[in-house]
Design an enzyme around this catalytic site. Structure first.
Site, short mmCIF file in Angstrom:
data_model
loop_
_atom_site.label_atom_id
_atom_site.label_comp_id
_atom_site.label_asym_id
_atom_site.label_seq_id
_atom_site.Cartn_x
_atom_site.Cartn_y
_atom_site.Cartn_z
N TYR A 10 -46.29 36.77 -91.58
CA TYR A 10 -45.54 35.93 -90.64
C TYR A 10 -46.47 35.06 -89.79
CZ TYR A 10 -40.76 37.78 -90.96
OH TYR A 10 -39.49 38.10 -91.36
N LYS B 260 -47.92 48.51 -99.68
CA LYS B 260 -47.99 48.07 -101.07
C LYS B 260 -49.46 48.13 -101.46
CE LYS B 260 -46.02 46.51 -104.84
NZ LYS B 260 -45.04 47.27 -105.64
N ASP C 247 -41.41 49.20 -102.60
CA ASP C 247 -40.32 49.15 -103.58
C ASP C 247 -39.65 50.52 -103.70
OD1 ASP C 247 -42.74 50.03 -104.64
OD2 ASP C 247 -42.44 49.12 -106.61
N ASP D 138 -38.98 43.72 -91.94
CA ASP D 138 -37.85 42.79 -91.88
C ASP D 138 -36.84 43.15 -92.96
OD1 ASP D 138 -36.38 40.43 -91.19
OD2 ASP D 138 -37.23 39.45 -92.95
N ASP E 169 -32.98 45.56 -92.60
CA ASP E 169 -31.64 45.08 -92.96
C ASP E 169 -30.96 46.07 -93.90
OD1 ASP E 169 -31.95 42.66 -91.53
OD2 ASP E 169 -30.93 41.52 -93.10
C1 IPM Z 1 -35.27 39.46 -87.74
C2 IPM Z 1 -35.00 38.08 -88.26
C3 IPM Z 1 -36.19 37.19 -87.92
C4 IPM Z 1 -37.38 37.75 -88.66
C5 IPM Z 1 -35.99 35.70 -88.21
C6 IPM Z 1 -34.78 35.14 -87.51
C7 IPM Z 1 -37.21 34.91 -87.83
O1 IPM Z 1 -34.72 38.10 -89.62
O2 IPM Z 1 -35.48 39.61 -86.53
O3 IPM Z 1 -35.28 40.39 -88.54
O4 IPM Z 1 -37.60 37.43 -89.83
O5 IPM Z 1 -38.12 38.51 -88.04
MG MG Z 2 -34.56 40.07 -90.40
#
Ligand code: IPM
Ligand code: MG
Length: 357
Positions: free
Chosen positions: A135, A190, A222, A246, A250
């Protein structure tokens, strides 16, 4: 207790309004100041993170953040895109430790896409490093740039990097968090392919020696993705880099039924923090009054606990949310047969009412 309120874009304004409502009934001496961020700030000031917004955030004990982003900004040059606001806040405030708990509320077991027995009682804490990795690698860009949009470019690149101190401090955060939980840390890497993550694995192992009570294991990313949907309860604390964190957070969020339920905290070494729901700005449902405000309300609870030293108030909010779920109220994202569908405002009102009881 100074709180910078940055609602942002899309559903951000709707959900933050509900969290503010909840904070106000606590009757604590907060000083709250609101500022623009993301696309909203770009529209007004030509930049997603205006100097004034950053200054306000830096001068506050905590930032309550909604969400940023909208497809309509996808063609802007990268430094002007709404996402740069949250990345800029994280980097400039040194918010390196991102806590993303994935807890399955017993009332929502049926909202998960996994079988109830796999997720009932689930309580994972994902600790994502937030200010390093690919990032924030240098340099990045595309080769053969001929103008702002690089037509004709033959190649694009981002560099993945971590320094020893960056890995050491996030490892300490993970082990310390595990000491207050089930004393198990899974470090996700990884290392079989990437040098950056062999380095990560070595340093996490080294720091782990200082925490003999904590069991450390290592998993390739993975495999971790697979185990998260196969047997999520095998995890306690998961620590990983910015990019893998990230993605995995999710996935973990969805195990709990809805990403609309999950709060997050991003802390620096002074315990100054930014608190935001784990979900995004959801432009597809913005303005419809149907977004789930609970992730933001629960983020406000994390803010009280971690940055404002108000653990009792945090407990009260969490208990109120649980009561509201018991009463059967559900926003669309967590609705199931036999429960009562409500909108954003009604959900916020219900938490306020439960707090008053
Ligand atoms: C998160 C989001 C952010 C990230 C984006 C909006 C930059 O997906 O906070 O997980 O990738 O960190
Ligand atoms: Mg995210």
């Amino acid at each position: 207790m100074k709180i910078a309120v940055l609602p942002g874009d899309g559903i951000g304004t709707e959900i933050v309004a509900e969290a503010i409502k909840v904070l106000k009934v606590l009757d604590l001496p907060f000083e709250m100041e609101t500022a623009l961020v993301g696309g909203a700030a770009y529209e007004a000031h030509g930049h997603p993170l205006p100097e004034s917004t950053l200054k306000l955030a830096q001068a506050s004990d905590a930032v309550l953040f909604g969400a940023v982003g909208d497809w309509k900004y996808d063609t802007l040059d990268r430094p002007l895109r709404p996402e740069q606001a949250i990345l800029g806040l994280r980097k400039n405030m040194g918010l390196f430790a991102n806590f993303r708990p994935a807890i399955c509320y017993p009332q929502l077991v049926d909202a998960s896409s996994l079988k109830p027995e796999l997720v009932a009682g689930l309580d994972i804490l994902i600790i994502r490093e937030l200010t390093g990795d690919i990032y924030f690698g240098q340099p990045r860009g595309r080769r053969v740039a001929t103008d702002g949009h690089f037509p004709g470019a033959e190649e694009a690149f981002d560099t993945m990097r971590y320094s020893r101190p960056e890995i050491e401090r996030i490892a300490h955060v993970a082990f310390q968090a595990a000491m207050k939980r089930d004393k198990r840390v899974t470090s996700v890497d990884k290392a079989n392919v990437l040098e950056t993550f062999q380095f990560w694995k070595d340093i996490v192992t080294e720091i782990g020696l200082q925490y003999p009570e904590v069991t450390l294991d290592h998993m390739y990313v993975d495999n971790a993705a697979m185990q998260l949907v196969r047997a999520p309860k095998r995890f306690d604390v998961v620590v990983t880099g910015n990019m893998f964190g990230d993605i995995l957070s999710d996935a973990a969020a969805m195990l709990t039924g809805s990403i609309g339920m999950l709060p997050s905290a991003s802390l620096n070494s002074k315990n100054q923090g930014l608190y935001e729901p784990s979900h995004g700005s959801a432009p597809d449902i913005a303005g419809k009054g149907i977004a789930n405000p609970l992730a933001t309300i629960l983020s406000a609870a994390m803010m009280l606990r971690f940055s404002l030293n108000q653990a009792a108030a945090a407990d009260r909010i969490e208990a109120a949310v649980s009561k509201v779920l018991d009463s059967g109220l559900r926003t669309t994202d967590i609705w199931s047969e036999g429960t009562t569908r409500v909108g954003t405002t009604a959900m916020g009102d219900a938490v306020v009412a439960a707090l008053a009881k």
